[in-house]
Enzyme design. Structure first.
Site, mmCIF file in Angstrom:
data_model
loop_
_atom_site.group_PDB
_atom_site.id
_atom_site.type_symbol
_atom_site.label_atom_id
_atom_site.label_comp_id
_atom_site.label_asym_id
_atom_site.label_seq_id
_atom_site.Cartn_x
_atom_site.Cartn_y
_atom_site.Cartn_z
ATOM 1 N N LYS A 1 5.658 2.028 -6.641
ATOM 2 C CA LYS A 1 6.922 1.367 -6.317
ATOM 3 C C LYS A 1 6.896 -0.119 -6.609
ATOM 4 O O LYS A 1 7.836 -0.657 -7.202
ATOM 5 C CB LYS A 1 7.282 1.602 -4.851
ATOM 6 C CG LYS A 1 8.616 0.947 -4.464
ATOM 7 C CD LYS A 1 9.050 1.288 -3.053
ATOM 8 C CE LYS A 1 8.279 0.541 -2.005
ATOM 9 N NZ LYS A 1 8.898 0.656 -0.662
ATOM 10 N N HIS B 1 21.857 -10.860 -46.526
ATOM 11 C CA HIS B 1 22.310 -9.525 -46.140
ATOM 12 C C HIS B 1 21.487 -8.418 -46.789
ATOM 13 O O HIS B 1 20.920 -8.566 -47.852
ATOM 14 C CB HIS B 1 23.793 -9.307 -46.499
ATOM 15 C CG HIS B 1 24.273 -10.083 -47.673
ATOM 16 N ND1 HIS B 1 25.451 -10.803 -47.672
ATOM 17 C CD2 HIS B 1 23.731 -10.286 -48.883
ATOM 18 C CE1 HIS B 1 25.604 -11.402 -48.827
ATOM 19 N NE2 HIS B 1 24.585 -11.107 -49.581
ATOM 20 N N ALA C 1 0.803 -1.224 0.000
ATOM 21 C CA ALA C 1 0.000 0.000 0.000
ATOM 22 C C ALA C 1 0.834 1.272 0.000
ATOM 23 O O ALA C 1 0.294 2.368 -0.166
ATOM 24 C CB ALA C 1 -0.931 0.008 1.212
#
Length: 492
Positions: free
Chosen positions: A26, A374, A14
């Site tokens: 966070k 290529h 929280a």
């Protein structure tokens, strides 16, 4: 992991995490391909508790849907409850208990959503200690060389846990203690509920501290135990981006080491990053500067890197991937990719195929044994087996409104610089001449050549670009060509 089955886990998530200086909550910051909260919930789900509860507060509207997604992927219920006001960890646990059935009478494990290295085995050991000692609470502790910011463990003369004092409330002598509270507990629910009802906010933060429950239960004459672990990284929390990077590096070190012990050669662990959900087969070699992210799956005996980033890519056995950036793609067994190749989502390269230097692919299937060596763009195309796409070819897939597909058959040979203007089909065994623009379908076995004979406009540069270095070079070359060679019999 064997322990009493009547267990509930409450994960506290929280907090606002203001020291992260971030718009992202966070617990949603990531390490090794998972958010911190995801790491915690994965670990706790391995315990198979009867109830798994997450307490959210700050930015709950962003976190809750992700918890629901994770619950679905784990195949279990995860209950979400809200702490409306930030009144401390004691209040957060009280909110968590509200999500449990009223008649629940077992163990309650409390942990945090910002300890990403905490594993199920450590918590199982805590529960085992708790059950064996018939304690009201068992707290997980560790010893730190720098305990700043952590609650200190206060013990009696006979070494019993007496209380936990927070950094802000500790005396100078208490701050010298290096044994700290890891923030992980096992409680008997009745003892926990009783102690929570008597918590006080008379402290420096004016909050209800969960650690104060220890002293309350001790005063009640209840048994308070501790489980000490030496590996402090397992319980290290994240409060800022420095700690996030430190724990990310430690987690990566452990992941790399686990792969090495399982038979993978990692040439330079310091520059190799592997997400927790990536898998690597035996005898594969990981060269320096490699990142294996997301759900990347590498087969046996592969060579990956150097300087390669693969995200959600599947690589078959015996394949080689060198200096490549790829995502959401599949590389077949014994295929070769790189160097300097860009695999965009939807690329499927068949067994033994080749995508070489400076090749970009997107939403395309390249068949077994087919080579794109290529300087080529392959977008929205299906190429059959054993074909060869010449250097500098481009699949022209966008008409300004929609993306169109091109289909190239098996055993096709395209000349250098071919342009495939989609939608178009090239039949099996067909050839295209160098520089050809394919606008119409090519039948099987046909040679497609576009454009008329070459036409040279004499002296165009001198007339249209007079005075330029090109014009001067052309003038000198023309003058030299117009001067007859000297007569060998009559030297000048």
């Amino acid at each position: 992991m064997t322990f009493r089955g009547d267990t509930a886990v409450v994960v506290l998530a929280a907090g606002a995490g203001t020291r992260m200086r971030s718009d992202t909550p966070k617990v949603l910051h990531t390490l090794a391909g998972r958010s911190m909260l995801s790491h915690s919930l994965h670990a706790m789900a391995k315990l198979a508790p009867q109830h798994l509860v997450v307490v959210l507060g700050h930015c709950h509207e962003r976190i809750s849907p992700l918890v629901d997604e994770l619950a679905e992927s784990l195949g279990r219920t995860i209950n979400v409850t809200l702490q409306d006001r930030p009144l401390g960890t004691g209040d957060a646990v009280r909110c968590g208990l509200s999500a449990l059935p009223a008649d629940y009478s077992g163990i309650v494990v409390v942990t945090a959503g910002d300890t990403p290295l905490l594993d199920a085995e450590t918590v199982a050991d805590l529960i085992e200690t708790h059950s064996a000692t018939s304690s009201a609470v068992t707290v997980l502790t560790t010893t730190l060389s720098d305990p700043h910011g952590y609650g200190r463990i206060l013990r009696t003369q006979d070494n019993a846990v007496m209380a936990i004092v927070e950094q802000t409330d500790a005396t100078p002598s208490q701050r010298e203690i290096r044994e700290v509270n890891a923030g992980v507990y096992a409680f008997e629910i009745t003892a926990l509920q009783s102690a929570l009802s008597r918590l006080s906010s008379d402290n420096a933060q004016q909050e209800l501290y969960l650690p104060d429950v220890i002293a309350i239960l001790r005063r009640d004459g209840q048994t308070v135990s501790a489980r000490h672990i030496d590996d402090s990284a397992l319980v290290a929390g994240v409060n800022d981006r420095v700690q996030l990077a430190q724990l990310g590096a430690e987690l990566n070190r452990r992941i790399v080491a686990a792969h090495q012990m399982a038979g993978v050669t990692v040439i330079d662990p310091a520059t190799t990053w592997i997400d927790v959900d990536a898998a690597i087969g035996r005898d594969t070699v990981i060269q320096p500067g490699t990142q294996l992210l997301g759900h990347t799956q590498i087969g046996d005996r592969c060579e990956i890197g150097p300087d390669t980033t693969l995200t959600d890519v599947t690589v078959g056995d015996n394949a080689s991937v060198v200096r490549t950036h790829g995502s959401s793609s599949s590389i077949g067994a014994a295929a070769a990719v790189g160097p300097f190749t860009y695999l965009r989502p939807g690329t499927v390269l068949g067994t033994g195929g080749k995508l070489g230097a400076f090749v970009e692919t997107k939403n395309s299937t390249i068949g077994a044994g087919t080579k794109v060596p290529h300087l080529t763009y392959v977008g929205d195309a299906d190429i059959g087996d054993d074909s060869n796409i010449g250097a500098g070819s481009v699949f022209v897939n966008y008409d300004g409104m929609t993306k169109n597909r091109a289909t190239i058959g098996s055993h096709v040979r395209s000349g250098a610089g071919t342009r495939f203007v989609a939608p178009v089909n090239v039949g099996d065994g067909a050839y295209t001449g160098a520089g050809t623009v394919i606008r119409d379908d090519v039948p099987p076995g046909a040679l497609a050549v576009s454009g008329g004979p070459q036409r040279n406009i004499e002296d165009w540069v001198q007339q249209k670009r007079p005075g330029t270095p090109s014009a001067e070079a052309a003038r000198k070359a023309s003058a030299e060509q117009s001067t007859p060679p000297p007569d060998a019999d009559h030297p000048p």
